[in-house]
Design an enzyme around this catalytic site. Structure first.
Site, PDB file in Angstrom:
ATOM      1  N   GLU A   1      34.304 -29.333  79.171  1.00 37.96           N
ATOM      2  CA  GLU A   1      35.357 -29.881  78.319  1.00 37.96           C
ATOM      3  C   GLU A   1      36.728 -29.461  78.856  1.00 37.96           C
ATOM      4  O   GLU A   1      37.203 -28.371  78.568  1.00 37.96           O
ATOM      5  CB  GLU A   1      35.188 -29.367  76.891  1.00 37.96           C
ATOM      6  CG  GLU A   1      33.803 -29.565  76.306  1.00 37.96           C
ATOM      7  CD  GLU A   1      33.508 -28.583  75.189  1.00 37.96           C
ATOM      8  OE1 GLU A   1      34.282 -28.543  74.208  1.00 37.96           O
ATOM      9  OE2 GLU A   1      32.522 -27.830  75.319  1.00 37.96           O
TER      10      GLU A   1
ATOM     11  N   HIS B   1      33.424 -34.449  74.828  1.00 38.26           N
ATOM     12  CA  HIS B   1      32.364 -33.487  74.554  1.00 38.26           C
ATOM     13  C   HIS B   1      30.963 -34.006  74.896  1.00 38.26           C
ATOM     14  O   HIS B   1      30.004 -33.781  74.156  1.00 38.26           O
ATOM     15  CB  HIS B   1      32.404 -33.074  73.077  1.00 38.26           C
ATOM     16  CG  HIS B   1      31.885 -31.704  72.794  1.00 38.26           C
ATOM     17  ND1 HIS B   1      30.540 -31.403  72.798  1.00 38.26           N
ATOM     18  CD2 HIS B   1      32.518 -30.547  72.499  1.00 38.26           C
ATOM     19  CE1 HIS B   1      30.363 -30.124  72.492  1.00 38.26           C
ATOM     20  NE2 HIS B   1      31.565 -29.574  72.310  1.00 38.26           N
TER      21      HIS B   1
ATOM     22  N   HIS C   1      37.082 -27.732  66.679  1.00 37.25           N
ATOM     23  CA  HIS C   1      37.163 -29.142  67.059  1.00 37.25           C
ATOM     24  C   HIS C   1      37.848 -30.031  66.017  1.00 37.25           C
ATOM     25  O   HIS C   1      37.381 -31.140  65.716  1.00 37.25           O
ATOM     26  CB  HIS C   1      35.779 -29.688  67.383  1.00 37.25           C
ATOM     27  CG  HIS C   1      35.163 -29.094  68.617  1.00 37.25           C
ATOM     28  ND1 HIS C   1      35.910 -28.690  69.707  1.00 37.25           N
ATOM     29  CD2 HIS C   1      33.859 -28.820  68.932  1.00 37.25           C
ATOM     30  CE1 HIS C   1      35.099 -28.222  70.650  1.00 37.25           C
ATOM     31  NE2 HIS C   1      33.857 -28.273  70.197  1.00 37.25           N
TER      32      HIS C   1
END
Length: 379
Positions: A340, A209, A133
């Protein structure tokens, strides 16, 4: 107002009063009670509400994060269906990415490195030897600027903007990123992400998210909810969740969610739970693809998701453990699920995956549309 005797002069008194007002404002923003912010300084973090009279969403410019979404159930009772915290301060110490925008590249990059135009880029390895991420801090752990904000009315919206500098977490080039959240219908939430490469080619793969629990964030786990995902293939991974580069059919596997399934019926056969990228099928001639439908029978709430991205990571909240959330409620494994939408994980190291490289002068675009319904049953 009369000046107390302890202050010998009006100047001292009014100086002290101004200091108290400023301190109260900073504490207010940090406690999650509200505030307006359009600065990149950490003492200018605010909370913003969007409300169209049917449902409401609260967000913060820390990580461009969704912190709550209130929906009625089949009896008209409202509940917050988003996992999160009471205080913005807690989001700053969060390791779950609750509600945030993640990037510059979401999901994982194997070995925390890639080669682009003959140059090897070494990235921040924040999960074993891999990047997750966007590294630390990624876009989820920075203050975004609020550049547009309309709280209510027919089309409430807010735009968050962030400038990612050349070399941030190892990525090449300056990148201007904009994320717009808007309520576009009775129960519809639109999320539009745009990124402009300023001077160098760079990978961009943003994701939203949020952890969803349609029964309510404090209603227990999501195992009794039903899910359908419109992806007939997945990108399998190794034991570190790095894609192997293959694209395989879900037919005959535990990942087959082409028909509505109770999550518990599938997850009990998996070692840990779902954490896999689905290749979305799409429909010819349509830019927006169907992603998934989630139903919660007890509350009567359902959520449909569409996107223009090629994939979606379905994560069933496997690693949540003893996380103290809103109202003191403690979240455990499978307390919420993530959908996501994204480019494929580790696409920078797999030429057969759809490219996520954005060149100078090009614009990255990613749109998600969440459509909520009440008392909607699966067929």
């Amino acid at each position: 107002m009369p000046i107390p005797m302890m202050y010998k002069s009006p100047t001292v008194f009014y100086t002290m009063m101004m200091m108290m007002i400023i301190t109260s404002f900073v504490l207010l923003c940090g406690s999650g009670a509200g505030g307006v912010s359009a600065s990149k300084h950490e003492d200018n973090i605010g909370i913003y509400e969007l409300n169209n009279g049917h449902f409401s969403v609260k967000l913060t410019n820390w990580g461009a994060t969704i912190i709550s979404l209130l929906l009625p159930d089949k009896n008209g009772k409202f509940a917050d269906v988003v996992l999160g915290y009471d205080s913005v301060k807690t989001y700053k110490n969060d390791s779950t990415y609750f509600g945030a925008i993640v990037g510059r590249v979401a999901n994982r990059i194997g070995g925390a490195q890639f080669i682009l135009n003959g140059t090897r880029y070494e990235l921040d390895a924040n999960e074993q030897q891999n990047m997750l991420h966007g590294g630390h801090p990624g876009f989820s752990d920075v203050v975004w600027e609020v550049t547009k904000y309309k709280k209510d009315g027919e089309s409430p919206r807010i735009m968050f903007t962030y400038h990612s500098f050349d070399g941030e977490e190892g990525f090449p080039g300056d990148l201007k990123v904009m994320v717009t959240y808007s309520l576009v219908g009775k129960f519809k939430l639109s999320v539009k992400m745009v990124a402009e490469s300023q001077n160098k080619a760079t990978p961009v793969n943003l994701a939203q998210h949020t952890y969803w629990n349609l029964g309510g964030h404090d209603s227990g786990d999501i195992l009794s909810e039903k899910i359908q995902i419109f992806g007939s293939h997945i990108t399998p991974t190794n034991d570190q969740l790095i894609p192997t580069g293959r694209i395989v059919s879900v037919k005959g596997t535990l990942y087959d969610l082409l028909e509505p399934r109770v999550i518990k019926s599938k997850i009990k056969e998996l070692t840990n739970g779902f954490d896999i990228n689905y290749v979305l099928d799409g429909e010819k001639g349509k830019k927006m693809k169907r992603v998934a439908v989630v139903w919660d029978e007890k509350s009567g709430r359902s959520m449909r998701l569409t996107t223009d991205a090629p994939g979606v990571q379905f994560y069933s909240g496997n690693n949540i453990e003893d996380v103290k959330g809103k109202g003191g409620y403690v979240y455990e494994a499978h307390a919420g699920l993530c959908l996501e939408t994204q480019g494929f994980p580790d696409s920078v190291n797999h030429p057969n995956f759809p490219s996520q490289i954005v060149n100078p002068g090009q614009v990255y675009k990613h749109h998600m549309l969440f459509m909520f319904s009440i008392d909607q049953e699966s067929k």
